[in-house]
Design a protein around this motif. Structure first.
Motif, PDB file in Angstrom:
ATOM      1  N   LYS A   1       0.986  -1.207  -0.080  1.00 15.64           N
ATOM      2  CA  LYS A   1      -0.070  -0.088   0.194  1.00 15.64           C
ATOM      3  C   LYS A   1       0.850   1.295   0.232  1.00 15.64           C
ATOM      4  CE  LYS A   1      -1.476  -0.817   4.237  1.00 15.64           C
ATOM      5  NZ  LYS A   1      -0.392  -1.566   4.389  1.00 15.64           N
ATOM      6  N   GLY A   2       2.014   1.072   0.664  1.00 14.55           N
ATOM      7  CA  GLY A   2       2.819   2.460   0.855  1.00 14.55           C
ATOM      8  C   GLY A   2       3.407   2.805  -0.567  1.00 14.55           C
ATOM      9  N   ARG A   3       3.934   1.495  -1.467  1.00 13.33           N
ATOM     10  CA  ARG A   3       4.342   1.865  -2.648  1.00 13.33           C
ATOM     11  C   ARG A   3       3.212   2.378  -3.543  1.00 13.33           C
ATOM     12  NH1 ARG A   3       5.759  -3.253  -4.235  1.00 13.33           N
ATOM     13  NH2 ARG A   3       5.546  -4.191  -2.369  1.00 13.33           N
ATOM     14  N   GLU A   4       1.999   1.730  -3.340  1.00 11.70           N
ATOM     15  CA  GLU A   4       1.021   2.259  -4.372  1.00 11.70           C
ATOM     16  C   GLU A   4       0.554   3.769  -4.070  1.00 11.70           C
ATOM     17  OE1 GLU A   4      -0.523  -2.084  -5.516  1.00 11.70           O
ATOM     18  OE2 GLU A   4      -2.080  -0.748  -4.453  1.00 11.70           O
ATOM     19  N   LEU A   5       0.498   4.189  -2.700  1.00 15.12           N
ATOM     20  CA  LEU A   5       0.271   5.403  -2.506  1.00 15.12           C
ATOM     21  C   LEU A   5       1.410   6.394  -2.725  1.00 15.12           C
ATOM     22  CD1 LEU A   5      -1.312   4.788   0.822  1.00 15.12           C
ATOM     23  CD2 LEU A   5      -2.631   5.638  -0.910  1.00 15.12           C
ATOM     24  N   ALA A   6       2.528   5.940  -3.101  1.00 17.54           N
ATOM     25  CA  ALA A   6       3.604   6.828  -3.624  1.00 17.54           C
ATOM     26  C   ALA A   6       3.254   6.863  -5.126  1.00 17.54           C
ATOM     27  CB  ALA A   6       5.155   6.296  -3.127  1.00 17.54           C
ATOM     28  N   ALA A   7       3.107   6.000  -5.780  1.00 17.46           N
ATOM     29  CA  ALA A   7       2.774   6.230  -7.181  1.00 17.46           C
ATOM     30  C   ALA A   7       1.505   6.675  -7.460  1.00 17.46           C
ATOM     31  CB  ALA A   7       2.793   4.639  -7.776  1.00 17.46           C
ATOM     32  N   ASN A   8       0.433   6.711  -6.480  1.00 20.64           N
ATOM     33  CA  ASN A   8      -0.805   7.176  -6.839  1.00 20.64           C
ATOM     34  C   ASN A   8      -1.630   7.545  -5.571  1.00 20.64           C
ATOM     35  OD1 ASN A   8      -3.631   8.194  -7.442  1.00 20.64           O
ATOM     36  ND2 ASN A   8      -4.215   6.231  -8.427  1.00 20.64           N
ATOM     37  N   PRO A   9      -1.248   8.932  -5.060  1.00 20.34           N
ATOM     38  CA  PRO A   9      -1.799   9.225  -3.698  1.00 20.34           C
ATOM     39  C   PRO A   9      -3.352   9.110  -3.449  1.00 20.34           C
ATOM     40  CG  PRO A   9      -1.147  11.028  -4.401  1.00 20.34           C
ATOM     41  CD  PRO A   9      -0.733   9.887  -5.621  1.00 20.34           C
ATOM     42  N   ARG A  10      -3.955   9.125  -4.783  1.00 17.64           N
ATOM     43  CA  ARG A  10      -5.866   9.098  -4.523  1.00 17.64           C
ATOM     44  C   ARG A  10      -5.972   7.670  -3.986  1.00 17.64           C
ATOM     45  NH1 ARG A  10      -7.303  11.611 -10.242  1.00 17.64           N
ATOM     46  NH2 ARG A  10      -9.347  11.441  -9.376  1.00 17.64           N
ATOM     47  N   CYS A  11      -7.002   7.649  -3.294  1.00 18.52           N
ATOM     48  CA  CYS A  11      -7.382   6.338  -2.554  1.00 18.52           C
ATOM     49  C   CYS A  11      -8.824   6.466  -1.974  1.00 18.52           C
ATOM     50  CB  CYS A  11      -6.472   6.192  -1.652  1.00 18.52           C
ATOM     51  SG  CYS A  11      -6.443   7.166  -0.131  1.00 18.52           S
ATOM     52  N   ALA A  12      -9.238   5.270  -1.518  1.00 21.85           N
ATOM     53  CA  ALA A  12     -10.804   5.335  -1.049  1.00 21.85           C
ATOM     54  C   ALA A  12     -10.689   4.768   0.436  1.00 21.85           C
ATOM     55  CB  ALA A  12     -11.731   4.949  -2.062  1.00 21.85           C
ATOM     56  N   ALA A  13     -11.634   4.867   1.309  1.00 18.64           N
ATOM     57  CA  ALA A  13     -11.647   4.185   2.496  1.00 18.64           C
ATOM     58  C   ALA A  13     -13.154   4.104   2.784  1.00 18.64           C
ATOM     59  CB  ALA A  13     -11.159   4.887   3.712  1.00 18.64           C
ATOM     60  N   THR A  14     -13.437   2.912   3.307  1.00 25.10           N
ATOM     61  CA  THR A  14     -14.892   2.499   3.897  1.00 25.10           C
ATOM     62  C   THR A  14     -14.910   1.942   5.065  1.00 25.10           C
ATOM     63  OG1 THR A  14     -15.579   2.018   1.514  1.00 25.10           O
ATOM     64  CG2 THR A  14     -16.919   1.277   3.153  1.00 25.10           C
ATOM     65  N   PHE A  15     -15.727   2.437   5.981  1.00 28.33           N
ATOM     66  CA  PHE A  15     -16.055   1.860   7.226  1.00 28.33           C
ATOM     67  C   PHE A  15     -17.724   1.349   7.239  1.00 28.33           C
ATOM     68  CE2 PHE A  15     -13.981   5.651   8.625  1.00 28.33           C
ATOM     69  CZ  PHE A  15     -13.052   5.298   9.455  1.00 28.33           C
ATOM     70  N   TRP A  16     -17.651  -0.026   7.889  1.00 29.47           N
ATOM     71  CA  TRP A  16     -18.890  -0.662   7.782  1.00 29.47           C
ATOM     72  C   TRP A  16     -19.115  -1.146   9.227  1.00 29.47           C
ATOM     73  CZ3 TRP A  16     -23.626  -1.878   7.194  1.00 29.47           C
ATOM     74  CH2 TRP A  16     -24.311  -3.186   7.457  1.00 29.47           C
ATOM     75  N   TRP A  17     -20.264  -0.758   9.752  1.00 25.34           N
ATOM     76  CA  TRP A  17     -20.549  -0.961  11.385  1.00 25.34           C
ATOM     77  C   TRP A  17     -21.966  -1.779  11.273  1.00 25.34           C
ATOM     78  CZ3 TRP A  17     -19.600   4.479  10.427  1.00 25.34           C
ATOM     79  CH2 TRP A  17     -18.331   5.048  10.944  1.00 25.34           C
ATOM     80  N   ASP A  18     -21.756  -3.236  11.189  1.00 23.82           N
ATOM     81  CA  ASP A  18     -22.867  -3.837  11.017  1.00 23.82           C
ATOM     82  C   ASP A  18     -23.901  -3.863  12.145  1.00 23.82           C
ATOM     83  OD1 ASP A  18     -21.283  -5.083  13.042  1.00 23.82           O
ATOM     84  OD2 ASP A  18     -21.456  -7.362  12.250  1.00 23.82           O
ATOM     85  N   ARG A  19     -23.352  -3.617  13.372  1.00 23.57           N
ATOM     86  CA  ARG A  19     -24.275  -3.490  14.620  1.00 23.57           C
ATOM     87  C   ARG A  19     -25.321  -2.309  14.444  1.00 23.57           C
ATOM     88  NH1 ARG A  19     -22.016  -5.601  20.310  1.00 23.57           N
ATOM     89  NH2 ARG A  19     -21.735  -7.592  19.651  1.00 23.57           N
ATOM     90  N   LEU A  20     -24.664  -1.076  13.585  1.00 20.42           N
ATOM     91  CA  LEU A  20     -25.520   0.051  13.325  1.00 20.42           C
ATOM     92  C   LEU A  20     -26.022   0.109  12.096  1.00 20.42           C
ATOM     93  CD1 LEU A  20     -22.769   2.267  14.930  1.00 20.42           C
ATOM     94  CD2 LEU A  20     -24.990   1.443  16.038  1.00 20.42           C
TER      95      LEU A  20
END
Ligand SMILES: Cc1cc2nc3c(=O)[nH]c(=O)nc-3n(C[C@H](O)[C@H](O)[C@H](O)COP(=O)(O)O)c2cc1C
Length: 206
Positions: free
Chosen positions: A76-95
Motif C-alpha cells: 500500500k505504501g508503494r501504491e500510495l507513493a505512485a498514486n496518492p488517490r485512494c478510498a476508504a470505507t467503514f462498515w458498522w454492522d451493528r449500526l
C-alpha cells in the motif's frame, strides 16, 4: 438479506453540515455499540488500473483529515507513493451504517509518527521494526528469529524508530453516509467539497 430496521430515518438536513463532525459522531456510536474493531476501515489503492484493498485502523483526525499508520514500503505504501488517490470505507454492522470516503493521502510529519510509534506496546514497536511488509518471507521461523534478534539487540533501550514506517493523512474530497432502511430504500447522503471548508450535501438513490 436482513431488513434494516435499527435506525430512525436520516432525513434531509438531519446530518451535520460538517462531514468530519458527522463521521466523528458515527465513530462514537460505533465504539459504544461494542464492536471488536469499530475503527477498522477498508483502504483501497490503485495503480495502473488495478485496485487493491486491505483493512487498516483509523487512528484519529489530524485537523479535518483521517490518519492511519503503516509501513511506507509495503504494497500500500508503494501504491500510495505512485498514486496518492485512494478510498476508504467503514462498515458498522451493528449500526447498519457505512461511510465511504474518497480523497488523497499525504504523509504525516515524522514527529507525529514518532509520537504514535512510542505510544504503542513495545512488542508492536519491535514488530514494526522487524517486518518488511508485503515482502515474501521463506518461513514463519525466519520472521520469529528476526523479531527475537531485534528484541535482544535493543533490550533495555529505546526501540529505534523505523524510517520506513509512519502515518498518512487521508484528505477527503467526498464522503458518503449510508444507513440501512426497510424495503431497500436506504439513506445515502454524500458530501462533496465545494470550498476549503465548505461542503455540498446531496441525497443519492439507494
Ligand atoms: C482489523 C485489522 C486491522 C489492521 N490494521 C492495520 C493498520 O492499521 N496498518 C497496517 O499497516 N496494516 C493493518 N492491518 C493489516 C492490513 O490489512 C494488511 O495486511 C497490511 O497492511 C499489508 O497490506 P499491503 O500489502 O497492501 O501493504 C490490519 C488488518 C486487520 C484485519
Amino acid at each position: 438479506m436482513s431488513q434494516y430496521t435499527k435506525n430512525s430515518p436520516l432525513g434531509d438536513g438531519e446530518l451535520l453540515p460538517d462531514p468530519i463532525a458527522q463521521l466523528a459522531a458515527w465513530l462514537d456510536d460505533a465504539k459504544e455499540a461494542g464492536m471488536i474493531e469499530p475503527t477498522a476501515m477498508a483502504l483501497g489503492t490503485s495503480v495502473d488500473g488495478q485496485p487493491s484493498v486491505r483493512i487498516v485502523l483509523f487512528k484519529g483526525f489530524v485537523g479535518q483529515d483521517l490518519s492511519f499508520y503503516t509501513n511506507y514500503e509495503g504494497r500500500k505504501g508503494r501504491e500510495l507513493a505512485a498514486n496518492p488517490r485512494c478510498a476508504a470505507t467503514f462498515w458498522w454492522d451493528r449500526l447498519e451504517r457505512q461511510v465511504r470516503i474518497e480523497g488523497a493521502v499525504e504523509k504525516l510529519p515524522e514527529s507525529l509518527s514518532r509520537e504514535y510509534f512510542y505510544r504503542r506496546p513495545r512488542e508492536s514497536q519491535i514488530g514494526a521494526l522487524t517486518s518488511r511488509q508485503s515482502a515474501v518471507v521463506a518461513s514463519r521461523e525466519e520472521l520469529d528469529r528476526r523479531w527475537e534478534e531485534n528484541a535482544q539487540r535493543h533490550a533495555g533501550a529505546e526501540v529505534p524508530f523505523p524510517s520506513f514506517w509512519g502515518g498518512y493523512r487521508l484528505v477527503p474530497a467526498s464522503l458518503e453516509f449510508w444507513q440501512g432502511r426497510r424495503g431497500r430504500l436506504h439513506d445515502r447522503l454524500r458530501y462533496t467539497r465545494s470550498g476549503a471548508n465548505e461542503w455540498r450535501i446531496e441525497r443519492l438513490e439507494p
